[in-house]
Design a protein around this motif. Structure first.
Motif, short mmCIF file in Angstrom:
data_model
loop_
_atom_site.label_atom_id
_atom_site.label_comp_id
_atom_site.label_asym_id
_atom_site.label_seq_id
_atom_site.Cartn_x
_atom_site.Cartn_y
_atom_site.Cartn_z
N GLY A 183 0.88 -1.14 -0.14
CA GLY A 183 0.05 0.00 -0.19
C GLY A 183 0.77 1.04 0.11
O GLY A 183 0.26 2.30 0.38
N ALA A 184 2.09 1.26 -0.54
CA ALA A 184 3.08 2.53 -0.54
C ALA A 184 2.75 3.49 -1.41
O ALA A 184 3.12 4.76 -0.96
CB ALA A 184 4.42 1.77 -0.68
N GLY A 185 2.05 3.25 -2.42
CA GLY A 185 1.95 4.31 -3.49
C GLY A 185 3.29 4.56 -4.09
O GLY A 185 4.13 3.84 -3.89
N THR A 188 15.51 -0.37 -2.02
CA THR A 188 16.31 0.36 -1.28
C THR A 188 16.60 0.15 0.14
O THR A 188 17.81 0.22 0.64
CB THR A 188 15.37 1.98 -0.94
OG1 THR A 188 14.95 2.54 -2.33
CG2 THR A 188 16.11 3.02 -0.04
N LEU A 189 15.70 -0.73 0.86
CA LEU A 189 15.81 -1.10 2.13
C LEU A 189 16.95 -2.16 2.13
O LEU A 189 17.88 -2.32 2.85
CB LEU A 189 14.60 -1.87 2.53
CG LEU A 189 14.80 -2.80 3.80
CD1 LEU A 189 15.26 -1.80 5.13
CD2 LEU A 189 13.66 -3.44 4.20
N ARG A 247 9.81 5.83 5.08
CA ARG A 247 8.17 5.39 4.52
C ARG A 247 8.13 3.96 4.96
O ARG A 247 7.30 3.45 5.40
CB ARG A 247 8.21 5.77 3.12
CG ARG A 247 6.83 5.08 2.58
CD ARG A 247 5.75 6.23 2.98
NE ARG A 247 4.50 5.81 2.52
CZ ARG A 247 3.33 5.75 2.81
NH1 ARG A 247 3.41 6.20 4.33
NH2 ARG A 247 2.20 5.30 2.36
N VAL A 248 9.44 3.25 4.61
CA VAL A 248 9.42 1.71 5.11
C VAL A 248 9.12 1.68 6.69
O VAL A 248 8.33 0.66 7.00
CB VAL A 248 10.85 0.87 4.74
CG1 VAL A 248 10.94 -0.23 5.16
CG2 VAL A 248 10.77 0.98 3.18
N GLY A 249 9.69 2.21 7.46
CA GLY A 249 9.44 2.12 8.93
C GLY A 249 8.10 2.49 9.26
O GLY A 249 7.53 1.88 10.26
#
Length: 143
Positions: free
Chosen positions: A66-68, A78-79, A109-111
């Motif tokens: 659901g990150a968009g 990236t992570l 955003r990941v966090g």
């Protein structure tokens, strides 16, 4: 820098490619010219059944769907890159060909989406294992 897989049959080439990629990530992180992927039964990877590990990884990263923009695959890449470079913002940005602040924003955003603190070493370790266990959906579709 080079990453090598262990010998593989033609039918196992997609998996061998992923093992070589992991070896390359280790070579980059260790700043050595080459690394070879090895299977050690006394590691976490040897203790956790592969199917369970894949399920855990898929479940762990489901919130990123659901990150968009920029999308879950960009956030995962990236992570993965940031973790493989021992959390170096600058080296991660250089590897990804983006600005340092872009890496910071993506990881924030990941966090947020995973509801974790990426500064916590335990969280970093858990995510590192999950990244290694996360199946390459495109490669699996080709099999």
């Amino acid at each position: 820098m080079l990453g090598f897989s262990t010998p593989a049959s033609a039918s196992d080439l997609p998996h061998a490619d992923r093992r070589a990629e992991r070896a390359l990530q280790r070579a980059i992180a260790a700043e050595v010219p080459a690394a070879v992927h090895t299977e050690d039964p006394l590691t976490v990877h040897g203790l956790v059944p592969a199917a369970d590990a894949r399920d855990l990884a898929r479940t762990r990263f489901t919130p990123l769907d659901g990150a968009g923009t920029p999308g879950s695959s960009v956030l995962l890449d990236t992570l993965r890159t940031w973790r493989s470079l021992h959390g170096s913002w600058d080296r991660g940005a250089a590897t990804l060909h983006v600005r340092r602040n872009t890496v910071r924003h993506r990881l924030a955003r990941v966090g947020e989406l995973l509801d974790v603190d990426l500064q916590d070493p335990g969280v970093r370790m858990e995510l590192w294992f999950a990244l290694h266990w996360l199946p390459d959906e495109a490669a699996e579709a080709d099999e």
